[in-house]
Scaffold this motif. Structure first.
Motif, PDB file in Angstrom:
ATOM      1  N   TYR A  81       0.820  -1.136  -0.115  1.00 22.11           N
ATOM      2  CA  TYR A  81      -0.039   0.089  -0.079  1.00 22.11           C
ATOM      3  C   TYR A  81       0.713   1.202   0.021  1.00 22.11           C
ATOM      4  O   TYR A  81       0.458   2.126  -0.731  1.00 22.11           O
ATOM      5  CB  TYR A  81      -0.984   0.015   1.188  1.00 22.11           C
ATOM      6  N   GLU A  82       1.897   1.318   0.711  1.00 19.98           N
ATOM      7  CA  GLU A  82       2.907   2.435   0.724  1.00 19.98           C
ATOM      8  C   GLU A  82       3.417   2.580  -0.610  1.00 19.98           C
ATOM      9  O   GLU A  82       3.681   3.651  -1.185  1.00 19.98           O
ATOM     10  CB  GLU A  82       4.025   2.116   1.784  1.00 19.98           C
ATOM     11  N   ALA A  83       3.882   1.453  -1.467  1.00 19.99           N
ATOM     12  CA  ALA A  83       4.233   1.714  -2.656  1.00 19.99           C
ATOM     13  C   ALA A  83       3.284   2.160  -3.679  1.00 19.99           C
ATOM     14  O   ALA A  83       3.606   2.942  -4.579  1.00 19.99           O
ATOM     15  CB  ALA A  83       4.805   0.291  -3.249  1.00 19.99           C
ATOM     16  N   ILE A  84       1.976   1.623  -3.535  1.00 17.19           N
ATOM     17  CA  ILE A  84       0.775   2.211  -4.240  1.00 17.19           C
ATOM     18  C   ILE A  84       0.822   3.638  -4.149  1.00 17.19           C
ATOM     19  O   ILE A  84       0.719   4.683  -5.035  1.00 17.19           O
ATOM     20  CB  ILE A  84      -0.283   1.423  -3.986  1.00 17.19           C
ATOM     21  N   GLY A  85       0.885   3.995  -3.019  1.00 19.35           N
ATOM     22  CA  GLY A  85       0.661   5.583  -2.610  1.00 19.35           C
ATOM     23  C   GLY A  85       1.691   6.393  -3.227  1.00 19.35           C
ATOM     24  O   GLY A  85       1.486   7.324  -3.760  1.00 19.35           O
ATOM     25  N   ARG A  86       3.095   5.895  -3.445  1.00 14.40           N
ATOM     26  CA  ARG A  86       3.927   6.581  -3.973  1.00 14.40           C
ATOM     27  C   ARG A  86       3.835   6.907  -5.167  1.00 14.40           C
ATOM     28  O   ARG A  86       4.058   7.807  -6.034  1.00 14.40           O
ATOM     29  CB  ARG A  86       5.566   5.953  -3.696  1.00 14.40           C
ATOM     30  N   ARG A  87       3.286   5.607  -5.929  1.00 12.75           N
ATOM     31  CA  ARG A  87       3.116   5.858  -7.459  1.00 12.75           C
ATOM     32  C   ARG A  87       1.877   6.570  -7.710  1.00 12.75           C
ATOM     33  O   ARG A  87       1.947   7.329  -8.788  1.00 12.75           O
ATOM     34  CB  ARG A  87       2.552   4.320  -7.928  1.00 12.75           C
ATOM     35  N   VAL A  88       0.846   6.758  -6.859  1.00 14.65           N
ATOM     36  CA  VAL A  88      -0.055   7.727  -7.446  1.00 14.65           C
ATOM     37  C   VAL A  88       0.234   9.147  -6.975  1.00 14.65           C
ATOM     38  O   VAL A  88      -0.017  10.064  -7.892  1.00 14.65           O
ATOM     39  CB  VAL A  88      -1.350   7.586  -6.385  1.00 14.65           C
ATOM     40  N   ASP A  89       1.074   9.326  -6.140  1.00 11.93           N
ATOM     41  CA  ASP A  89       1.681  10.865  -5.677  1.00 11.93           C
ATOM     42  C   ASP A  89       2.310  11.548  -6.926  1.00 11.93           C
ATOM     43  O   ASP A  89       2.338  12.390  -7.379  1.00 11.93           O
ATOM     44  CB  ASP A  89       2.495  10.757  -4.683  1.00 11.93           C
ATOM     45  N   SER A  90       3.156  10.379  -7.847  1.00 15.62           N
ATOM     46  CA  SER A  90       4.095  10.891  -8.742  1.00 15.62           C
ATOM     47  C   SER A  90       2.977  11.318 -10.094  1.00 15.62           C
ATOM     48  O   SER A  90       3.541  11.821 -10.828  1.00 15.62           O
ATOM     49  CB  SER A  90       5.033   9.717  -9.331  1.00 15.62           C
ATOM     50  N   ARG A  91       1.777  10.931  -9.982  1.00 14.36           N
ATOM     51  CA  ARG A  91       1.046  11.526 -11.417  1.00 14.36           C
ATOM     52  C   ARG A  91      -0.329  12.139 -11.246  1.00 14.36           C
ATOM     53  O   ARG A  91      -0.775  12.545 -11.818  1.00 14.36           O
ATOM     54  CB  ARG A  91       0.392   9.737 -11.726  1.00 14.36           C
ATOM     55  N   VAL A  92      -0.500  12.207  -9.655  1.00  5.22           N
ATOM     56  CA  VAL A  92      -2.006  12.989  -9.391  1.00  5.22           C
ATOM     57  C   VAL A  92      -2.032  14.283  -9.747  1.00  5.22           C
ATOM     58  O   VAL A  92      -3.013  14.952 -10.162  1.00  5.22           O
ATOM     59  CB  VAL A  92      -2.133  12.801  -7.680  1.00  5.22           C
TER      60      VAL A  92
END
Length: 606
Positions: free
Chosen positions: A358-369
């Motif tokens: 979940y922490e990795a998913i959060g970082r990926r979303v933050d990079s595109r949001v």
């Protein structure tokens, strides 16, 4: 405040965003362009909010307002209900005396929201509806016992930063015990009138109270605040508080839990009903019609919602078939569901694995949001597991709001109960809904907007809030999620869940469906696990109509977006569209549609 919010005020407050203050909001001051009529409206909002906070001190605490923090409120009393009704009537009278045409555009939106919410809320006090709500004061999903242990244990909205905070919590404890006893009185009135909860709801509540009771004293969640103290509390006070907290748990709280548990098991359960739908109660069909409107903000008929759900289930099934083909699975869709449920490669091996992913998913979303959003919350976001004592009946993921000053972050909770059923393929879509850009964006941006009246910063409706969460899931492609077909199946599975809710909720409460029939329908039409399907169905049984709001809200938001895209063509900017949807808090669907239409007209005119 609506009747439903009155009855479940504190639980609902747990989902209400919180400002960064510990005292009253200042009276409204004019903004550029405000007329005398605008200031009359803002004064009404301010006065209404101030009075509501005094009547509902737990809601105030969740907001960070500690003026009444030694009080719990008059839970489960007729006096409280009638005070809320009278306040709603007075607010509507005051609103009618304000000339809407003289207001600014933003204040016209606020006027419309306030009017809509209060009119719908007032209808809940109708004599044919009130007993059906009042005489079923607790269930396993909405009940004071489902939030207060965390609240009083330092894991919820109550602060434990000063000696006064600790003393206030001690003062609230006996009030909580008294509220449980009053709930028993209401249950008994319901037994006398044949207005009772389903047996399965009662059994779930008994299990919840058993879980609280077996914690004992010094291992109780209620003992949590004295396990670790903040700086500034003397050793003598620490020792005194430890003794006082242990005594209250032993002599006040646990006996109240035991009384409720024994009442439910020995008196109420034998009188509870075998049926699960509202239609089995006298007047239940009228209550269900009201709950559909109060949750979706639209006057929809149960039969039409049921058919809409069937149509959506058919559409999503076709998309699932396409994903099955992409991974080269040769069996039927039902066999593919079984594969998704049972293949160990989709099952996490530990709670730690879930956290890291979940922490990795959060970082990926933050990079595109920021490609889709110009408004980004200042409130930080944390990822935590659901507390063990309530994980069995909780959903797979949930969100609790934070404060905009960062003193308490927003929290995305993931469930680790029955770990093999927490499939890895559902993680990306769950994060999009509950965390970013879902509830964390929607709630935090509203609470951070100090230009909004308090009821729009801190209130809301399910159709908007959960509709936005489901809409956030639809942004998977734009945010670089679900590139793997299995993760895309997770997204479709969540979309299917919300479509099935339209079928199952209406099936249970208007068509006489049984619990097992509803669970089977969900398992037949999706890859969700049996634990999740069971928890979902038992949730719909406990809180009718709430689950309808997700899909209805999402469809409305998606429709306004499609209409804006068609009307604006190359002028359409998703960042500007999302700002329009999010920058005025949770709007009833008709008000949101009007706002977006006005925005489109303004962009076209430029």
């Amino acid at each position: 405040m609506s009747l439903r919010k009155t009855l479940y005020a504190a639980l609902l407050a747990a989902a209400v965003p919180l400002p960064a203050f510990s005292q009253a909001l200042p009276p409204p001051t004019p903004l550029p362009g405000d007329s005398a009529e605008d200031m009359k409206l803002k004064k009404l909002f301010y006065d209404s909010d101030e009075a509501s906070l005094k009547r509902n001190p737990v809601s105030a605490i969740f907001r960070g307002d500690l003026r009444y923090a030694d009080q719990l409120g008059n839970w489960f009393t007729r006096e409280q209900l009638m005070a809320e009704k009278a306040a709603t009537e007075a607010d509507l009278r005051a609103l009618a005396a304000i000339d809407r045409s003289k207001l600014t555009h933003v204040d016209q939106i606020a006027y419309d929201v306030f009017k809509n919410q209060n009119e719908v809320g007032l209808r809940g006090y109708a004599p044919e509806l009130l007993p059906l709500l009042e005489l079923r004061p607790l269930d396993h999903f909405y009940g004071i016992h489902t939030f207060y242990p965390d609240f009083a244990g330092g894991q919820g909205g109550a602060p434990f930063k000063t000696l006064v905070d600790y003393e206030n919590n001690l003062k609230r404890g006996p009030q909580y015990a008294a509220a449980l006893d009053r709930a028993i009185g209401l249950f008994r009135q319901g037994m006398a009138r044949g207005i009772v909860q389903p047996k399965l709801v009662v059994r779930n509540m008994i299990e919840q109270f058993d879980n609280i009771l077996k914690q004992g004293v010094e291992t109780s969640v209620f003992y949590g605040p004295v396990q670790k103290f903040p700086e500034g509390i003397s050793p003598a006070d620490q020792a005194r508080l430890k003794t006082a907290y242990a005594a209250q748990i032993r002599d006040v709280l646990q006996p109240a839990h035991q009384r409720m548990r024994d009442f439910l098991a020995n008196e109420y359960l034998p009188k509870a009903r075998d049926t699960v739908g509202l239609s089995a109660l006298p007047g239940g069909d009228k209550l269900y019609a009201y709950l559909i409107e109060s949750n979706t903000t639209l006057p929809l008929k149960a039969a039409d919602v049921h058919q809409l759900g069937l149509n959506e289930v058919a559409r999503i099934t076709r998309e699932m078939e396409a994903q099955k083909g992409k991974v080269g699975f040769k069996g039927t869709l039902a066999e593919f569901f079984t594969h998704l449920r049972t293949d160990k490669k989709f099952q996490p091996t530990s709670a730690e694995q879930l956290r890291l992913e979940y922490e990795a998913i959060g970082r990926r979303v933050d990079s595109r949001v920021r490609e889709q959003f110009s408004l980004i919350p200042k409130t930080p976001l944390e990822i935590r597991p659901v507390p063990a004592y309530k994980e069995k009946t909780e959903a797979g993921g949930s969100y609790m709001s934070g404060t905009p000053d960062g003193s308490r972050p927003g929290v995305f909770y993931y469930n680790t109960y029955d770990l093999p059923s927490r499939y890895m393929w559902e993680m990306e879509t769950l994060y999009l809904h509950e965390a970013a850009p879902g509830h964390h964006f929607q709630i935090s941006l509203a609470q951070e907007n100090e230009a909004l009246p308090a009821f729009m910063r801190f209130g809301g409706n399910t159709a908007y809030a959960e509709g936005w969460g489901l809409y956030a899931e639809t942004l998977w492609q734009e945010l670089g999620m679900e590139t793997d077909p299995y993760q895309r199946m997770g997204g479709l599975n969540d979309e299917m869940l919300r479509a099935m809710r339209l079928v199952v909720d209406t099936g249970i409460h208007s068509k006489g469906w049984t619990r097992d029939q509803a669970i089977k329908y969900m398992l037949d039409n999706s890859p969700m696990g049996e634990s999740d399907a069971t928890a979902e169905v038992e949730r719909y049984i406990a809180i009718p109509g709430q689950a309808l709001a997700y899909k209805i809200g999402q469809l409305t938001i998606s429709k306004t977006k499609a209409e804006a895209q068609q009307a604006l063509g190359a002028k359409f900017d998703p960042r500007a569209f999302h700002a329009q949807v999010l920058d005025t808090g949770a709007l009833p669907m008709p008000v949101l549609e009007s706002k977006i239409a006005a925005w489109v007209a303004g962009v076209k005119a430029k």
